[in-house]
Design an enzyme around this catalytic site. Structure first.
Site, PDB file in Angstrom:
ATOM      1  CE  LYS A 127     -33.305 -24.916  96.528  1.00 47.30           C
ATOM      2  NZ  LYS A 127     -34.207 -24.017  95.790  1.00 47.30           N
ATOM      3  N   GLY A 188     -37.695 -20.450  87.336  1.00 43.34           N
ATOM      4  CA  GLY A 188     -38.787 -19.548  86.976  1.00 43.34           C
ATOM      5  C   GLY A 188     -39.159 -19.542  85.507  1.00 43.34           C
ATOM      6  CB  ALA A 214     -35.096 -24.681  88.772  1.00 44.03           C
ATOM      7  CG  ASN A 236     -42.006 -20.004  94.971  1.00 40.66           C
ATOM      8  OD1 ASN A 236     -41.255 -19.201  95.485  1.00 40.66           O
ATOM      9  ND2 ASN A 236     -43.312 -19.822  95.017  1.00 40.66           N
TER      10      ASN A 236
END
Length: 286
Positions: A127, A188, A214, A236
């Site tokens: 990635k 995030g 994202a 994540n």
């Protein structure tokens, strides 16, 4: 998405092309990226968890087939006396996806991919992400294009983090990238899908998988991405920073599957007026 078999196919790796190009196993509606077919359309990261144990538990709960690893930030064998991520996330069970998080130029990104390939015994799927600055974490497109060209020439199968520019997506595919990974909102941020129109444009023009990377904050965001027609979602922070990461990982797994099924089913048309769910046409009343 399909029934599992045994061995390393059981959890995540549905099949991998052999050297003659024939497939060992094929499951229904697998996500095909490069030479891999994955049983889950949810891809997850390994950062921001309180420890490796929580990371492992969340990844298990997510049902993910592919797991990203920041080679510059996490020990994956390069430091012998430190906790090793590969001790809890086995390459025999998951597709380990080295990423170039923390890179701000093409040269460092290429070096990081080379290191990842060495650490993972020739693993070519990577990635690529090259950031423009540390505040926005938006991709540096000029450096991303440069790194992608080099890596593709070096035999890497490149999944590339990029902006939501449809023209750029076409160019990255033309270079040879095996998956386009546009942001849906800043990394995030948890803001959800902020760019439905441009994502749809990218999806309509791509012949390689489009994976939202994202911006997802909760399960409904993941489902929306899949309902738009994205081939997968990578996340994540949305899992790792949840109050209960393991429960959120389970929710994300269900959301991705539900969104995929809704996309394949085809939603009803939107209408300006009500339509009775039990039509009266052709009925007799006394």
């Amino acid at each position: 998405m399909g029934d599992s078999t045994s061995g390393k196919i059981n959890k995540g790796i549905v099949s991998k092309m052999d050297t003659q190009g024939s497939k060992k196993t094929i499951l229904k509606d697998a996500l095909k990226i490069g030479e891999y077919e994955l049983s889950s359309r949810l891809l997850v990261g390994t950062g921001k968890y309180k420890d490796l144990s929580e990371s492992h538990a969340a990844i298990e709960a997510s049902g993910a087939a592919a797991v990203t690893v920041a080679i510059r930030r996490i020990n994956a064998g390069q430091t012998a006396d430190a906790p090793d991520l590969l001790d809890v996330i086995s390459p025999e069970k998951y597709v380990i996806l080295p990423n170039t998080a923390g890179c701000y130029d093409a040269a460092s990104a290429v070096r990081t991919c080379m290191l990842g390939r060495e650490l993972l015994d020739g693993h070519a799927l990577v990635k690529l992400e090259v950031m423009g600055d540390s505040r926005t974490l938006y991709p540096n497109i000029i450096e991303t294009l440069s790194a992608a060209k080099t890596l593709c020439k070096e035999g890497f199968q490149v999944m590339v983090y990029t902006s939501d520019d449809p023209i750029l997506a076409v160019e990255l595919e033309a270079i040879g990238c095996v998956a386009i990974m546009p942001l849906a909102a800043p990394i995030g941020s948890g803001l959800g899908i902020q760019n439905r129109f441009t994502l749809r444009n990218i999806i309509e023009n791509a012949s390689v998988p489009v994976i939202v990377d994202a911006g997802v904050g909760t399960a409904s965001d993941a489902s929306i991405a899949m309902e738009l027609g994205c081939d997968g979602v990578l996340m994540n922070t949305a899992i790792a920073e949840a109050q209960d990461p393991i429960l959120m990982a389970s929710a994300m797994s269900k959301a991705v599957q539900a969104g995929r099924e809704a996309f394949l089913a085809g939603r009803m048309p939107r209408r300006a007026y009500a339509t009775a769910s039990s039509p009266l046409d052709g009925r007799f009343f006394s």
